[in-house]
Structures are given as C-alpha cells and as structure tokens.
Design a protein around this motif. Structure first.
Motif, PDB file in Angstrom:
ATOM      1  N   ALA A   1       0.812  -1.220   0.000  1.00 58.27           N
ATOM      2  CA  ALA A   1       0.000   0.000   0.000  1.00 58.27           C
ATOM      3  C   ALA A   1       0.849   1.275   0.000  1.00 58.27           C
ATOM      4  O   ALA A   1       0.542   2.235  -0.723  1.00 58.27           O
ATOM      5  CB  ALA A   1      -0.949  -0.002   1.199  1.00 58.27           C
ATOM      6  N   LYS A   2       1.911   1.306   0.787  1.00 55.02           N
ATOM      7  CA  LYS A   2       2.723   2.516   0.888  1.00 55.02           C
ATOM      8  C   LYS A   2       3.592   2.748  -0.346  1.00 55.02           C
ATOM      9  O   LYS A   2       3.978   3.884  -0.634  1.00 55.02           O
ATOM     10  CB  LYS A   2       3.606   2.445   2.137  1.00 55.02           C
ATOM     11  N   ASN A   3       3.902   1.676  -1.072  1.00 60.37           N
ATOM     12  CA  ASN A   3       4.782   1.817  -2.244  1.00 60.37           C
ATOM     13  C   ASN A   3       4.027   2.140  -3.524  1.00 60.37           C
ATOM     14  O   ASN A   3       4.628   2.625  -4.488  1.00 60.37           O
ATOM     15  CB  ASN A   3       5.586   0.529  -2.438  1.00 60.37           C
ATOM     16  N   ILE A   4       2.726   1.877  -3.561  1.00 63.53           N
ATOM     17  CA  ILE A   4       1.953   2.060  -4.794  1.00 63.53           C
ATOM     18  C   ILE A   4       2.009   3.490  -5.317  1.00 63.53           C
ATOM     19  O   ILE A   4       2.327   3.714  -6.494  1.00 63.53           O
ATOM     20  CB  ILE A   4       0.499   1.588  -4.582  1.00 63.53           C
ATOM     21  N   PRO A   5       1.718   4.520  -4.500  1.00 56.60           N
ATOM     22  CA  PRO A   5       1.810   5.888  -5.031  1.00 56.60           C
ATOM     23  C   PRO A   5       3.238   6.312  -5.336  1.00 56.60           C
ATOM     24  O   PRO A   5       3.475   7.131  -6.229  1.00 56.60           O
ATOM     25  CB  PRO A   5       1.200   6.748  -3.906  1.00 56.60           C
ATOM     26  N   LEU A   6       4.205   5.736  -4.624  1.00 56.37           N
ATOM     27  CA  LEU A   6       5.602   6.107  -4.851  1.00 56.37           C
ATOM     28  C   LEU A   6       6.084   5.633  -6.223  1.00 56.37           C
ATOM     29  O   LEU A   6       6.750   6.382  -6.950  1.00 56.37           O
ATOM     30  CB  LEU A   6       6.491   5.519  -3.752  1.00 56.37           C
ATOM     31  N   ILE A   7       5.756   4.398  -6.570  1.00 57.29           N
ATOM     32  CA  ILE A   7       6.203   3.888  -7.871  1.00 57.29           C
ATOM     33  C   ILE A   7       5.448   4.575  -9.006  1.00 57.29           C
ATOM     34  O   ILE A   7       5.993   4.796 -10.097  1.00 57.29           O
ATOM     35  CB  ILE A   7       6.063   2.353  -7.937  1.00 57.29           C
ATOM     36  N   TYR A   8       4.208   4.966  -8.754  1.00 62.96           N
ATOM     37  CA  TYR A   8       3.442   5.717  -9.751  1.00 62.96           C
ATOM     38  C   TYR A   8       4.112   7.059 -10.032  1.00 62.96           C
ATOM     39  O   TYR A   8       4.313   7.445 -11.200  1.00 62.96           O
ATOM     40  CB  TYR A   8       2.017   5.926  -9.242  1.00 62.96           C
ATOM     41  N   ASP A   9       4.478   7.782  -8.975  1.00 65.88           N
ATOM     42  CA  ASP A   9       5.136   9.087  -9.145  1.00 65.88           C
ATOM     43  C   ASP A   9       6.484   8.933  -9.839  1.00 65.88           C
ATOM     44  O   ASP A   9       6.853   9.748 -10.690  1.00 65.88           O
ATOM     45  CB  ASP A   9       5.321   9.764  -7.788  1.00 65.88           C
ATOM     46  N   ALA A  10       7.234   7.881  -9.468  1.00 71.23           N
ATOM     47  CA  ALA A  10       8.562   7.671 -10.061  1.00 71.23           C
ATOM     48  C   ALA A  10       8.460   7.387 -11.554  1.00 71.23           C
ATOM     49  O   ALA A  10       9.244   7.916 -12.356  1.00 71.23           O
ATOM     50  CB  ALA A  10       9.265   6.524  -9.339  1.00 71.23           C
ATOM     51  N   ILE A  11       7.501   6.549 -11.951  1.00 73.62           N
ATOM     52  CA  ILE A  11       7.315   6.243 -13.375  1.00 73.62           C
ATOM     53  C   ILE A  11       6.907   7.497 -14.142  1.00 73.62           C
ATOM     54  O   ILE A  11       7.444   7.790 -15.218  1.00 73.62           O
ATOM     55  CB  ILE A  11       6.261   5.137 -13.549  1.00 73.62           C
TER      56      ILE A  11
ATOM     57  N   ARG B   1       7.405  10.657 -13.447  1.00 70.44           N
ATOM     58  CA  ARG B   1       8.502  11.625 -13.557  1.00 70.44           C
ATOM     59  C   ARG B   1       9.509  11.213 -14.611  1.00 70.44           C
ATOM     60  O   ARG B   1       9.996  12.035 -15.392  1.00 70.44           O
ATOM     61  CB  ARG B   1       9.207  11.772 -12.201  1.00 70.44           C
ATOM     62  N   GLU B   2       9.836   9.918 -14.643  1.00 69.46           N
ATOM     63  CA  GLU B   2      10.881   9.448 -15.556  1.00 69.46           C
ATOM     64  C   GLU B   2      10.406   9.425 -17.006  1.00 69.46           C
ATOM     65  O   GLU B   2      11.145   9.796 -17.921  1.00 69.46           O
ATOM     66  CB  GLU B   2      11.330   8.054 -15.126  1.00 69.46           C
ATOM     67  N   ILE B   3       9.175   8.987 -17.234  1.00 64.81           N
ATOM     68  CA  ILE B   3       8.698   8.796 -18.603  1.00 64.81           C
ATOM     69  C   ILE B   3       8.305  10.110 -19.262  1.00 64.81           C
ATOM     70  O   ILE B   3       8.297  10.220 -20.486  1.00 64.81           O
ATOM     71  CB  ILE B   3       7.511   7.811 -18.605  1.00 64.81           C
ATOM     72  N   THR B   4       8.001  11.143 -18.478  1.00 68.02           N
ATOM     73  CA  THR B   4       7.664  12.435 -19.091  1.00 68.02           C
ATOM     74  C   THR B   4       8.851  13.018 -19.853  1.00 68.02           C
ATOM     75  O   THR B   4       8.669  13.910 -20.687  1.00 68.02           O
ATOM     76  CB  THR B   4       7.201  13.442 -18.010  1.00 68.02           C
ATOM     77  N   LYS B   5      10.043  12.502 -19.585  1.00 67.19           N
ATOM     78  CA  LYS B   5      11.233  12.966 -20.311  1.00 67.19           C
ATOM     79  C   LYS B   5      11.279  12.389 -21.724  1.00 67.19           C
ATOM     80  O   LYS B   5      12.053  12.840 -22.562  1.00 67.19           O
ATOM     81  CB  LYS B   5      12.497  12.557 -19.556  1.00 67.19           C
ATOM     82  N   ASN B   6      10.473  11.370 -21.995  1.00 67.31           N
ATOM     83  CA  ASN B   6      10.482  10.689 -23.291  1.00 67.31           C
ATOM     84  C   ASN B   6       9.118  10.820 -23.963  1.00 67.31           C
ATOM     85  O   ASN B   6       8.091  10.970 -23.305  1.00 67.31           O
ATOM     86  CB  ASN B   6      10.808   9.199 -23.102  1.00 67.31           C
TER      87      ASN B   6
ATOM     88  N   LEU C   1      16.431   3.229 -14.853  1.00 69.07           N
ATOM     89  CA  LEU C   1      16.976   2.359 -15.901  1.00 69.07           C
ATOM     90  C   LEU C   1      16.021   2.215 -17.087  1.00 69.07           C
ATOM     91  O   LEU C   1      16.416   1.767 -18.164  1.00 69.07           O
ATOM     92  CB  LEU C   1      17.252   0.978 -15.295  1.00 69.07           C
ATOM     93  N   ILE C   2      14.766   2.596 -16.902  1.00 68.00           N
ATOM     94  CA  ILE C   2      13.743   2.366 -17.922  1.00 68.00           C
ATOM     95  C   ILE C   2      14.032   3.079 -19.248  1.00 68.00           C
ATOM     96  O   ILE C   2      13.860   2.472 -20.313  1.00 68.00           O
ATOM     97  CB  ILE C   2      12.356   2.733 -17.365  1.00 68.00           C
ATOM     98  N   PRO C   3      14.469   4.347 -19.260  1.00 72.98           N
ATOM     99  CA  PRO C   3      14.789   4.976 -20.553  1.00 72.98           C
ATOM    100  C   PRO C   3      15.829   4.203 -21.366  1.00 72.98           C
ATOM    101  O   PRO C   3      15.729   4.109 -22.593  1.00 72.98           O
ATOM    102  CB  PRO C   3      15.323   6.354 -20.140  1.00 72.98           C
ATOM    103  N   GLU C   4      16.822   3.631 -20.689  1.00 75.57           N
ATOM    104  CA  GLU C   4      17.829   2.834 -21.385  1.00 75.57           C
ATOM    105  C   GLU C   4      17.211   1.570 -21.965  1.00 75.57           C
ATOM    106  O   GLU C   4      17.563   1.143 -23.077  1.00 75.57           O
ATOM    107  CB  GLU C   4      18.965   2.481 -20.427  1.00 75.57           C
ATOM    108  N   MET C   5      16.275   0.983 -21.251  1.00 71.63           N
ATOM    109  CA  MET C   5      15.580  -0.210 -21.743  1.00 71.63           C
ATOM    110  C   MET C   5      14.737   0.136 -22.968  1.00 71.63           C
ATOM    111  O   MET C   5      14.723  -0.608 -23.960  1.00 71.63           O
ATOM    112  CB  MET C   5      14.706  -0.795 -20.636  1.00 71.63           C
ATOM    113  N   ILE C   6      14.056   1.258 -22.899  1.00 73.61           N
ATOM    114  CA  ILE C   6      13.227   1.691 -24.028  1.00 73.61           C
ATOM    115  C   ILE C   6      14.090   1.994 -25.249  1.00 73.61           C
ATOM    116  O   ILE C   6      13.739   1.648 -26.386  1.00 73.61           O
ATOM    117  CB  ILE C   6      12.392   2.928 -23.627  1.00 73.61           C
ATOM    118  N   GLU C   7      15.246   2.609 -25.025  1.00 68.87           N
ATOM    119  CA  GLU C   7      16.171   2.916 -26.121  1.00 68.87           C
ATOM    120  C   GLU C   7      16.640   1.625 -26.813  1.00 68.87           C
ATOM    121  O   GLU C   7      16.693   1.557 -28.047  1.00 68.87           O
ATOM    122  CB  GLU C   7      17.378   3.680 -25.560  1.00 68.87           C
ATOM    123  N   ALA C   8      16.965   0.609 -26.025  1.00 61.66           N
ATOM    124  CA  ALA C   8      17.409  -0.664 -26.594  1.00 61.66           C
ATOM    125  C   ALA C   8      16.304  -1.320 -27.416  1.00 61.66           C
ATOM    126  O   ALA C   8      16.563  -1.963 -28.430  1.00 61.66           O
ATOM    127  CB  ALA C   8      17.869  -1.603 -25.483  1.00 61.66           C
TER     128      ALA C   8
END
Length: 307
Positions: A14-24, A26-31, A102-109
């Motif tokens: 429960a405590k990690n669900i909003p955290l991983i949502y925010d992290a994703i 933030r990172e994906i808006t760069k792409n 690490l996700i942007p690097e995975m998407i690039e590959a």
C-alpha cells in the motif's frame, strides 16, 4: 507514438503504490512515450486496493486488477500481460528495488537497437543472510546445469515487445516460471546490469519455505534430470551390490565369512533411501501432470477498475 504498459504485480504494498506511480510518471515524461500502468493486486490484505482505486480515479492511464485471493506472482504477471494492448510491456516489482531510472535505457534498446527483450540483471545481490545467498546461488547453478538456460542474477524486471508477449501467452502450460519461459522463447535479448535498491516500506512476502517450494517447482518444470537421477542411482546401487557380493564370495571361499548384520543393515538403508528418493521424484512429476490435466483457470479476477 509508441505505447508502453507497465505491469506491476503486488502483495501488501500500500505505501509503495503511489511512490512507484510518481517515479514512473517523472521518468517517462522525459520521453515521447504514451504509458499505461496496470497494478495487479494478488490478494493483498492491507489498503493496497484502495490506493489503486484512488490512482485509477485520478488518472485514466492507471488500471487495477484484483484477484479473489493470492494466486502467486507468476499468475499476476500473466494477468497483466493478457490485458495489455500496448506495443511493449515493462514488468517490475512494486517494492521500488527495480530502478525506474533504468527504464529509458531499456526503451532505447527496444526502439533503436532492435531488441525484443530487455532484461535487468543484478550486478550484486541485495542485502540478505549468507545462508540465503548461498542457497540462492546454488539453486541458480543447479537450474542452469539442469535446464541449459542461463538465469544467474536474472530478475523479472523486463521490457517485452508485443511479439514476445503474444508468444509467451500462447504457451499452454499452467505451471508458469516467467524468467525461465522468456529465456526459453529465445528472442533477441539485451542485458542491463543494476544494483537492487533498498526497500522503502514493507517486507518481502516470500518466506524461505515458499522459496524452496518455488525453486523445486521450477526445476521440475524445466528438466527431466531428477527422473534421470533415479536411473543413475539404480546403476550405482547395482555396482555397489555387485562389489559387496564379490567380497562376500571371496571371504566365503577363504573361510573368513562373518555374520554381516551391520553390512546388511547399511545396505538396506541405502537401498530404502534410494527407493524413497525415486518415488518422491516420480510423485512430484505425477502431481504436476495432475495439475495440468485439471485445467483450472490460473487466477480469478474479483474486481477491476476502469481503463
């Protein structure tokens, strides 16, 4: 614009669900990527489902799937992949130990290098006891030797092309081992090393007993070696019996024969242990066949949020 689906299986996070949502987010808006996020609640007993419903209500890109009970992570991953309509899917844990950076690097590959599978592998293991580390390393060594698939330091943190997802879901067996089956498919794969991050909240849901049962099940699913060991042990017992027989005849001819109660007892114990080991392996394989023949659904979905 390519679309990527994030598949996040979870149990009491429960405590990690909003955290991983925010992290994703933030990172994906760069792409320039269109994202969808699917949480699969595998029978949580905390407020995980409430958190998922709140996120889904505030963001149409978020979807939640709730199992009627705990069916296991493998089936939670399968449920997420089955509802995916995206060009690719990224599977990651909800405990934030898989680095979102690490996700942007995975998407690039995937986009520019032509890889159908991009897998995160651990450059080092997370903090754990020496005993657990030795057991885990031993398991992967045995699995690699028995199955011919190299899964050392491999994780469920993967990007899968839509073609790979379709091939994975087309596999008919009920007993699932995500990492092993993806490796077995044999698609072009890139490996990216990472150091597991520390868990921020909660504790792992895997007990040592569950890990042992899981390891045994995966070995049985990917190899016939345990059955072949029975033949090897039978041959070894035959050689032992032959040598013991020759020794007994030799001593008899020399007049040195003694009452060999100890030898007989040890022999019976060895033979009995070998038989029980063989029956145990045969029973495990029969149980697997029984589970497959029942053809029960892999999971039951009790609730879903809107797309």
């Amino acid at each position: 614009m390519k679309q990527i689906q994030f598949i996040i299986p979870l149990l009491n996070e429960a405590k990690n669900i909003p955290l991983i949502y925010d992290a994703i987010r933030r990172e994906i808006t760069k792409n320039n990527i269109d994202i969808r996020i699917t949480y699969i609640d595998d029978g949580s007993i905390d407020e995980s489902w409430d958190q998922i419903c709140q996120l889904s209500a505030s963001d149409i890109r978020v979807k939640g799937i709730r199992f009627s009970r705990n069916f296991g992570k493998e089936y939670a991953i399968e449920a997420g992949l089955r509802q995916s309509k995206a060009d690719a899917a990224i599977v990651l844990d909800a405990d934030l130990q898989h680095p979102i950076a690490l996700i942007p690097e995975m998407i690039e590959a995937w986009l520019n290098e032509g890889f159908k599978v991009v897998s995160g592998i651990k450059s080092q293991r997370q903090k754990e006891s020496v005993f657990r580390s030795v057991v885990s390393s031993s398991y992967y060594y045995i699995f690699n030797r028995m199955s011919g698939l190299q899964l050392q330091q491999m994780t469920d943190f993967k990007l899968l092309d839509k073609e790979v997802i379709e091939s994975y879901l087309a596999l008919p067996e009920g007993s699932r081992f995500f990492r092993g089956l993806i490796a077995w498919l044999g698609y072009k794969e890139k490996l990216i090393e990472f150091s597991p991050l520390d868990r921020l909240h909660g504790e792992t849901a895997w007990s040592f007993r569950q890990l042992v049962n899981y390891a045994k099940g995966t070995l049985i699913s990917f190899s016939y070696v345990p059955l072949k060991l029975i033949s090897f042990m039978s041959f070894a017992m035959f050689l032992f019996a032959l040598l013991l027989g020759l020794q007994s005849i030799y001593n008899k001819l020399l007049g040195n024969a003694e009452e060999g109660f100890t030898t007989v007892l040890i022999t019976q114990l060895i033979i009995g242990c070998a038989i029980m080991y063989g029956l145990s392996n045969i029973g495990t394989y029969i149980a697997k066949i029984y589970d497959e023949l029942k053809s029960r659904p892999h999971y039951i979905i009790s609730e879903e949020t809107r797309e």
